[in-house]
Design a protein around this motif. Sequence first.
Motif, PDB file in Angstrom:
ATOM      1  N   PRO A  86       0.795  -1.067   0.129  1.00 24.21           N
ATOM      2  CA  PRO A  86       0.038   0.049   0.132  1.00 24.21           C
ATOM      3  C   PRO A  86       0.591   1.471   0.052  1.00 24.21           C
ATOM      4  O   PRO A  86       0.408   2.229  -0.594  1.00 24.21           O
ATOM      5  N   ASN A  87       2.031   1.032   0.486  1.00 28.87           N
ATOM      6  CA  ASN A  87       2.968   2.529   0.369  1.00 28.87           C
ATOM      7  C   ASN A  87       3.604   2.600  -0.837  1.00 28.87           C
ATOM      8  O   ASN A  87       4.436   3.586  -0.881  1.00 28.87           O
ATOM      9  N   PHE A 273       7.451   5.836  -3.757  1.00 28.88           N
ATOM     10  CA  PHE A 273       7.150   6.086  -2.485  1.00 28.88           C
ATOM     11  C   PHE A 273       5.771   7.066  -2.053  1.00 28.88           C
ATOM     12  O   PHE A 273       5.988   8.074  -2.282  1.00 28.88           O
ATOM     13  N   ASP A 274       4.984   6.373  -1.657  1.00 24.33           N
ATOM     14  CA  ASP A 274       3.571   6.939  -1.694  1.00 24.33           C
ATOM     15  C   ASP A 274       3.562   8.121  -0.407  1.00 24.33           C
ATOM     16  O   ASP A 274       2.478   8.918  -0.251  1.00 24.33           O
ATOM     17  N   MET A 275       4.541   8.101   0.481  1.00 26.06           N
ATOM     18  CA  MET A 275       4.541   9.029   1.413  1.00 26.06           C
ATOM     19  C   MET A 275       5.634  10.271   1.203  1.00 26.06           C
ATOM     20  O   MET A 275       5.997  10.974   2.065  1.00 26.06           O
ATOM     21  N   LEU A 276       6.230  10.234   0.055  1.00 22.86           N
ATOM     22  CA  LEU A 276       7.462  11.192  -0.134  1.00 22.86           C
ATOM     23  C   LEU A 276       6.949  12.063  -1.648  1.00 22.86           C
ATOM     24  O   LEU A 276       6.123  11.621  -2.354  1.00 22.86           O
ATOM     25  N   LEU A 277       7.627  13.157  -1.511  1.00 20.53           N
ATOM     26  CA  LEU A 277       8.629  13.595  -0.906  1.00 20.53           C
ATOM     27  C   LEU A 277       8.003  15.007  -0.320  1.00 20.53           C
ATOM     28  O   LEU A 277       7.693  15.039   0.792  1.00 20.53           O
ATOM     29  N   ASP A 278       7.779  16.114  -1.136  1.00 18.19           N
ATOM     30  CA  ASP A 278       7.468  17.263  -0.560  1.00 18.19           C
ATOM     31  C   ASP A 278       5.807  17.201  -0.357  1.00 18.19           C
ATOM     32  O   ASP A 278       5.390  17.589   0.555  1.00 18.19           O
ATOM     33  N   GLY A 280       4.167  14.179   0.253  1.00 15.89           N
ATOM     34  CA  GLY A 280       3.744  13.022   0.836  1.00 15.89           C
ATOM     35  C   GLY A 280       2.747  13.306   2.010  1.00 15.89           C
ATOM     36  O   GLY A 280       2.728  14.405   2.533  1.00 15.89           O
ATOM     37  N   GLU A 281       1.759  12.778   2.190  1.00 22.51           N
ATOM     38  CA  GLU A 281       0.676  12.913   3.130  1.00 22.51           C
ATOM     39  C   GLU A 281       0.186  11.923   4.187  1.00 22.51           C
ATOM     40  O   GLU A 281      -0.118  12.225   5.247  1.00 22.51           O
ATOM     41  N   SER A 282       0.707  10.581   3.978  1.00 19.27           N
ATOM     42  CA  SER A 282       0.413   9.753   4.890  1.00 19.27           C
ATOM     43  C   SER A 282       1.320   8.439   4.703  1.00 19.27           C
ATOM     44  O   SER A 282       1.651   8.179   3.549  1.00 19.27           O
ATOM     45  N   ILE A 283       1.359   7.540   5.594  1.00 18.47           N
ATOM     46  CA  ILE A 283       1.963   6.392   5.435  1.00 18.47           C
ATOM     47  C   ILE A 283       0.885   5.407   5.944  1.00 18.47           C
ATOM     48  O   ILE A 283       0.478   5.624   7.163  1.00 18.47           O
ATOM     49  N   ILE A 284       1.030   4.461   5.136  1.00 20.64           N
ATOM     50  CA  ILE A 284      -0.032   3.172   5.772  1.00 20.64           C
ATOM     51  C   ILE A 284       0.532   2.414   6.643  1.00 20.64           C
ATOM     52  O   ILE A 284       1.667   1.702   6.313  1.00 20.64           O
ATOM     53  N   ARG A 290      -2.906   4.666   9.754  1.00 24.97           N
ATOM     54  CA  ARG A 290      -2.200   5.719   8.919  1.00 24.97           C
ATOM     55  C   ARG A 290      -1.431   6.705   9.851  1.00 24.97           C
ATOM     56  O   ARG A 290      -1.865   6.833  10.915  1.00 24.97           O
ATOM     57  N   LEU A 291      -0.328   6.934   9.449  1.00 26.74           N
ATOM     58  CA  LEU A 291       0.299   7.978  10.298  1.00 26.74           C
ATOM     59  C   LEU A 291       0.410   9.272   9.141  1.00 26.74           C
ATOM     60  O   LEU A 291       0.430   9.082   7.985  1.00 26.74           O
ATOM     61  N   LEU A 292       0.214  10.189   9.642  1.00 29.94           N
ATOM     62  CA  LEU A 292      -0.042  11.665   9.003  1.00 29.94           C
ATOM     63  C   LEU A 292       1.181  12.354   8.796  1.00 29.94           C
ATOM     64  O   LEU A 292       2.110  12.370   9.740  1.00 29.94           O
ATOM     65  N   ARG A 293       1.395  12.921   7.835  1.00 26.95           N
ATOM     66  CA  ARG A 293       2.538  13.991   7.524  1.00 26.95           C
ATOM     67  C   ARG A 293       2.741  14.998   8.611  1.00 26.95           C
ATOM     68  O   ARG A 293       1.636  15.998   8.640  1.00 26.95           O
ATOM     69  N   GLY A 294       3.774  14.811   9.289  1.00 32.59           N
ATOM     70  CA  GLY A 294       4.006  16.301  10.404  1.00 32.59           C
ATOM     71  C   GLY A 294       4.916  17.365   9.750  1.00 32.59           C
ATOM     72  O   GLY A 294       5.132  17.044   8.427  1.00 32.59           O
TER      73      GLY A 294
END
Lengths: 614, 454
Positions: A86-87, A273-278, A280-284, A290-294
């Motif tokens: 999923p990521n 990489f679905d969480m990257l880079l600038d 990226g909004e979440s990691i499954i 999910r982890l949200l982008r801080g």
Amino acid sequence: MVLWVSINLLEGEEMKNAKKGVNVRSGFRRRVIAAAVVSSLSAWSAAHAVDFDTGNQDLAVRWDNTLRYNYAYRVQEQNPNILASPNFDDGDRNFNKGTVANRIDLLSEFDFVYRKVNGFRVSAAAWYDNAYGQLDNTSVASSNHMVGGAPALGLGDTARRFLKGPSGEILDAFVFGQTELGGRPLNLKVGRHTLVWGESLLSPLHGVNYGQSPLDFRKGLAVPGVEAKEVFLPRNAISAQLLATPELALAAQYFLEWKPIRIPEAGSYLGAFDMLLDGGESIIAGPGQRLLRGTDVKPKNSGDWGLSGRWSPWWLEGTLGMYYRKTSDIQPQIHIQPGAAALPAAICNALGFTSLNASTCHINPSAASIPQILNGNVGQYYEIYPSNIDILGISLSKSVAGVSVGADLNYRRNMPLNSDPVLILPAALAAMTPGAISALPTQGKTGGAVGDTWHGVVNLLGTVAKTQLFDTASWLAELQWNHWSKVTQGSDVFQGRDSYTGIDKVSKNFVGLSINFTPTWYQVYPGIDVQLPIAYSVGLSGTSAVASGGWKDAGSFSIGVGADIDQKHRIDLSYVGYFGPFATNAMGQITSSRGITPLLKDRGFVSLTLKTTF
Amino acid sequence: MQYLKSLIAAALSIAFTSTALAAVTAQEAQQLGKNLTPTGAEKAGNADGTIPEWTGGLTTPPAGFQENSLKLIDPYGSEKPRLSITSKDIAANADKLTEGTKQLLRRYPTMRVDVYPTHRPIHFPLRIIENTKKNAFVSKTTDGGEGIENVMPGYPFPIPKTGYEVMWNHLLNYRGLGWSARFDSYNVGSDGKAWLATTGDATYAWPMYDPKKTGFLKETESHWKVKVVYVAPARRAGEAFVVWDYPNALKQVRRAWQYLPGQRRVKLAPEIAYDTPNPQTAGTATYDDASVFNGAMDRFDFKLVGKKEMYIPYDNYKYTYFALPAEVTKPGHINPDMVRWELHRVWVVEATLKPGKRHIYSKRVFYIDEDSWAAVASDQYDARGQLYRSTFSFSTFSYDVMAPFFDSFANYDFISGTYNVNGLYGAHEGIKHMTEMPGDAFFSPEALAGAGVR
């Protein structure tokens, strides 16, 4: 020229921490991911020039516009392992076989030069890609794009702006001038401009120029035929070069801004990489979690500087360069701050946290509130860019038997190393968890592994004169070497530690190779020269200790045919493909990958590029 | 047939080797300035009267010349051709036409060789003349002809005995201190269509002719430096290269660097040499075809064939300074209306590829003007021995600065039917001759990087 780059990223997977029975369910393992980026940096683009007749011999003003059209067609089927991860699947799902680019680019350059040495330059790029108008993805559950706190199909803001458009940006914007110091010429530049030191040509990771001009692989990968001047991202800086003696050139550069590397964004065709880079909004983190982008921790805009001396004594018949740079990383280390953890209620309460149920403990309300957790948003992740890297380098350039040889050797202190995602946990838990830290790093710092590394690059650049097969051919081969000598921080998360088992485990040494070979046939038809550019890049042994540094058996290749028409227009038809191994679990999900290229091994595409005058 | 034998037979020169360093005998050297011009050309005209006597060259600028003009007016512009050669006249003029010229006439009915009255405008500053005379006694070739020693800034071998010596006179020929100019280069395809190959800002300098220099040339000091910055086509704007040549190309090989736009750094470019195709010429020329011949002589055996009267492009003021470069080219060949040919005595040197060496040419024949020592034409043969290419240079004499100018040239490729014209100056400001050497920074590769804008 084809340029290959690698980037470092992470892959989510359940991480078990056996220590003291604490099982942090939302943990992650960090992966180094390589991105091999093929970007045609050919200078041979057609352009439209306006060379103004200023009526003043001291004044030269020119405005050039390069218009480029790209069409790309995906020819490979989606890989089931990539779809199952999923990521790593958003880009793959967004673009099934068929059209993946239908893009127009404009590069506009304006130079104002007074008496050949003083003036200013501004360049800007604009783009639009119609292929991003319709995306194939139907898997909301595995989409890392978020709308209003919930997963959604579509693209994040950065991907939408830089891949889809229409949009644009200013590249160069600087003033330059020449004066004298002690009777010797001193060149100055102030503003956004690019400088590249050292001798590396194909590896921006291992040369002494690492980070000096972050590369735009977001465009470089997606747009074959892109110009070098579009891929090296200029940074705001002051630079000076003094020709101190006929044999010695001294240079200094002080940056006024920091800028990260750009990689294909989450959800774009080559976004692995679905969480990257600038954007990226979440990691499954797990099913429904999910982890949200801080907020990223980025370096200061000051304190990045360098000095160089290039000495060309008569006897050397070449140039010896010496460099010192103080710089910040342009690639992030991922940090994760879970709001909840899998802890028995008794332990949870004993540590002073709130248990949510028998096995879930709310360990960090600031990372995720209870409503957020109930919604599946169980924590945050951060991209951390460490600073304070010292780079000491030497370079040599020399002709040997008609071949231009360049070598670049550099030693880096405080160099960020490939690390697992760093866990940010409450102090009580962090104390029990190897490698975990208890607070978000302050600016310039990291919780990831840092150490001392050696990097070497040797390249050979040559031309073959006419043979039976072609009229001429240019070739370029570059060997890259990396060695880590010491880990000074974060050894528990360092991916070269003994207990690390990923397929991308860091080795003491890494060796990689990149080759470009371009035969040319002149006047195949009247006014038309034909080229057959071939590029291949692969890791020969080991896994580099630094982000995107390279992996054995992983790489990319491209082969194309290009026609130069009247030295004005250029047409290129090429095939680009990626390869490399990844490891999977019983569910077919990717658990570790040798960089980005294995994650793109189903993205082979044919592209047609037209560059012309308007 | 007007073959003039090589001035001295080899056997005779061996007989005089007792004079150690002396390249020619005192008796021979005394001819300089008498029955030879001060730089070694035959002073007398020919028997037919079609080559006039050399009477000191063009010392007075033509009427209408303006001081500091960068475009020279044609001192012979009012003349009419005395002879016009087309394909049907090849046989009658066979001994006076280069193989390349014959090939053009044979191939293209539109090709014409308009022969104008011969003029001998070339003359040199006194120090060149004096050094040339000194050289006659002391200069010699080394390394089988491929190197030189004891050469003062001037012509090393005014009374040459070998092909190498003639080529050295060409390689070191005096073209002033240097010049800078914006030039155009065009390619013309086999379909007759012309396109702009490049426009660039070129600067050539000959530090060996810096008046401040005294003594013999040193192999560690570059005698010729070139810098070219491209301004068109736009995709090449900002590309640049620098070349430093040394008087002994074997002891000190050429140094060349290219500037990488977008990165603002330089890279060594040793490929700018020998038979690497010159990329701006659409495959019609090698790097060592520039200036008809340049660079190291180690791949060929240079044999002196003799001296001969031939029709060569000469006094091409109109061509060099013509304001509309598009009118210079015609399908297949340069517009014959633009080219002035004259009958001149040329040295013929035949270069044959040495066994074990590689080059795309198996043989090249050079035609070197007796008055300027510049190679003005060449015929290049491929591995099968067939005529492959021809190069011509279009000379002018810059009477304002007392320097010949030879950096307008054309390359014909007879296999592809493509040709390239290089060094058209008329569309731009003109040619600016140097009055003093630029500082070391001007040709410094590091300065190219430091001052790089693109």
